[in-house]
Write a protein that holds these residues in place. Structure first.
Motif, PDB file in Angstrom:
ATOM      1  N   THR A 105       7.726 -12.866  -7.497  1.00  0.00           N
ATOM      2  CA  THR A 105       6.706 -13.288  -6.474  1.00  0.00           C
ATOM      3  C   THR A 105       7.219 -12.758  -5.040  1.00  0.00           C
ATOM      4  O   THR A 105       8.356 -12.746  -4.805  1.00  0.00           O
ATOM      5  CB  THR A 105       6.601 -14.820  -6.259  1.00  0.00           C
ATOM      6  OG1 THR A 105       6.339 -15.504  -7.533  1.00  0.00           O
ATOM      7  CG2 THR A 105       5.884 -15.224  -5.290  1.00  0.00           C
ATOM      8  N   THR A 162       3.977 -14.323   0.858  1.00  0.00           N
ATOM      9  CA  THR A 162       2.438 -14.152   0.671  1.00  0.00           C
ATOM     10  C   THR A 162       2.302 -14.915  -0.818  1.00  0.00           C
ATOM     11  O   THR A 162       1.083 -15.305  -1.098  1.00  0.00           O
ATOM     12  CB  THR A 162       1.970 -12.633   0.562  1.00  0.00           C
ATOM     13  OG1 THR A 162       2.810 -12.121  -0.507  1.00  0.00           O
ATOM     14  CG2 THR A 162       2.268 -12.038   1.724  1.00  0.00           C
ATOM     15  N   ARG A 181       2.184 -13.354  -3.587  1.00  0.00           N
ATOM     16  CA  ARG A 181       1.546 -12.448  -4.748  1.00  0.00           C
ATOM     17  C   ARG A 181       2.686 -12.158  -5.820  1.00  0.00           C
ATOM     18  O   ARG A 181       3.769 -11.957  -5.532  1.00  0.00           O
ATOM     19  CB  ARG A 181       1.329 -11.321  -4.042  1.00  0.00           C
ATOM     20  CG  ARG A 181       0.482 -10.286  -4.995  1.00  0.00           C
ATOM     21  CD  ARG A 181       0.016  -9.084  -4.179  1.00  0.00           C
ATOM     22  NE  ARG A 181       1.220  -8.161  -3.759  1.00  0.00           N
ATOM     23  CZ  ARG A 181       1.943  -7.495  -4.409  1.00  0.00           C
ATOM     24  NH1 ARG A 181       1.534  -7.383  -5.492  1.00  0.00           N
ATOM     25  NH2 ARG A 181       2.838  -6.783  -3.867  1.00  0.00           N
ATOM     26  N   ARG A 225       4.339  -9.776  -8.533  1.00  0.00           N
ATOM     27  CA  ARG A 225       4.290  -8.705  -8.740  1.00  0.00           C
ATOM     28  C   ARG A 225       5.259  -8.378  -9.958  1.00  0.00           C
ATOM     29  O   ARG A 225       6.105  -9.098 -10.332  1.00  0.00           O
ATOM     30  CB  ARG A 225       5.174  -8.042  -7.401  1.00  0.00           C
ATOM     31  CG  ARG A 225       6.446  -8.694  -7.317  1.00  0.00           C
ATOM     32  CD  ARG A 225       7.188  -8.300  -6.115  1.00  0.00           C
ATOM     33  NE  ARG A 225       8.411  -8.982  -5.873  1.00  0.00           N
ATOM     34  CZ  ARG A 225       9.335  -9.197  -4.891  1.00  0.00           C
ATOM     35  NH1 ARG A 225       8.756  -8.401  -3.724  1.00  0.00           N
ATOM     36  NH2 ARG A 225      10.531  -9.993  -4.852  1.00  0.00           N
ATOM     37  N   THR A 227      -3.686  -3.071  -1.820  1.00  0.00           N
ATOM     38  CA  THR A 227      -3.011  -4.360  -1.776  1.00  0.00           C
ATOM     39  C   THR A 227      -1.737  -4.560  -0.952  1.00  0.00           C
ATOM     40  O   THR A 227      -1.703  -5.340  -0.056  1.00  0.00           O
ATOM     41  CB  THR A 227      -2.892  -4.729  -3.180  1.00  0.00           C
ATOM     42  OG1 THR A 227      -4.278  -4.837  -3.994  1.00  0.00           O
ATOM     43  CG2 THR A 227      -2.126  -6.271  -3.292  1.00  0.00           C
ATOM     44  N   GLU A 259      -0.892  -6.537   2.404  1.00  0.00           N
ATOM     45  CA  GLU A 259       0.124  -7.574   2.452  1.00  0.00           C
ATOM     46  C   GLU A 259       1.214  -7.019   3.504  1.00  0.00           C
ATOM     47  O   GLU A 259       1.709  -7.873   4.260  1.00  0.00           O
ATOM     48  CB  GLU A 259       0.880  -7.339   1.100  1.00  0.00           C
ATOM     49  CG  GLU A 259       1.971  -8.348   0.934  1.00  0.00           C
ATOM     50  CD  GLU A 259       2.493  -8.457  -0.548  1.00  0.00           C
ATOM     51  OE1 GLU A 259       2.379  -9.681  -1.172  1.00  0.00           O
ATOM     52  OE2 GLU A 259       2.947  -7.306  -1.042  1.00  0.00           O
TER      53      GLU A 259
END
Length: 276
Positions: free
Chosen positions: A19, A23, A25, A27, A194, A198
């Motif tokens: 992660t 954020t 997100r 990965r 993306t 970010e």
């Protein structure tokens, strides 16, 4: 064939999914700091040697760049040490250089090696503008976007091999491979966008943590858009571009600004508490 590709993809996610801090997100990253940082530092040194005559050191602009870089790096370092990332923080070798080049660009290699070109300085316009661009570039390194892109490229290669294997006896194999190539390339472009979005958000948090005016990040992209119109630069359609449009970034940054301010205050308070 589809089952084979799905199996490969699922296996990848199970093995190396992590992660992005802040954020949240998810990965995929196969590439460790130990693998990439020595190469990154070597390439940066090579770039500086090749461009030795273009490095600007003692001008007010160059000094401002280094001062802003140091402050942004300090914010990143505080966050990492307050959030159990001290080992990663120790691996960074921050360096900030200004290159005499009209190209409107700046970049940061893994491990904190930053370059600004003089061409982007008018777009930055002021210290807060420099902090905006600096925060964005440093955020790429913080979020390990370089390592993630390398990992994604490996997955893309594996997927391509799987398609070739699964369609070897298919009369339409060439068509399948072409379709995979087009689809994967567009996927990679979206993946890059993306990363850019970010980095915009993370950079906004870091520049505010360092004491700069986050609202200037919006103005930087307004100036970028105005400069593009004046110079006649035409961007490709956003879905075919590796970067979001200037207009999209302006909207995203403006909308994220309140949250960035909240997070910056939270992380600075957290860092102070950890230090004490």
């Amino acid at each position: 064939m589809r089952k084979l590709i799905a199996l490969i993809t699922i296996s990848v996610f199970l093995v190396d999914c992590s992660t992005v801090p802040i954020t949240g997100r998810k990965r995929i990253n196969f590439v460790s700091d130990a693998q990439i940082l020595p190469t990154s530092f070597k390439q940066y040194d090579g770039f500086l040697k090749e461009n030795k005559s273009k490095i600007i050191t003692n001008t007010p602009q160059a000094k401002e760049l280094r001062a802003v870089g140091k402050n942004i790096a300090g914010a990143v370092d505080r966050f990492m040490r307050a959030n159990g990332m001290a080992k990663e923080a120790d691996a960074y070798k921050w360096e900030f250089n200004l290159i005499n080049d009209k190209t409107i660009n700046a970049w940061c290699m893994p491990g904190g090696k930053v370059v600004f070109y003089t061409g982007i300085m008018p777009i930055c316009k002021n210290t807060d503008g420099v902090a905006s661009v600096m925060g964005h570039e440093v955020a790429h390194a913080f979020a390990k976007h370089g390592q993630e892109r390398m990992s994604s490229a490996q997955i893309q290669q594996v997927g391509g091999a799987a398609v070739a294997l699964g369609t070897a006896k298919n009369k339409n194999s060439q068509l399948w491979n072409m379709a995979y190539g087009v689809g994967s390339q567009l996927g990679m472009l979206k993946f890059s966008r993306t990363h850019e979005t970010e980095a915009d958000k993370l950079g906004l948090v870091f520049m505010i943590m360092a004491g700069y005016n986050g609202e200037e990040a919006v103005n930087v992209w307004k100036r970028m858009s105005e400069d593009a119109k004046k110079s006649g630069r035409k961007a490709p359609p956003e879905f075919l571009s590796t970067h979001p449009s200037n207009e999209s970034r302006i909207v995203e940054l403006r909308n994220y600004l309140p949250e960035a301010k909240r997070l910056a205050a939270k992380f600075n308070s957290q860092a102070r508490a950890t230090k004490s």
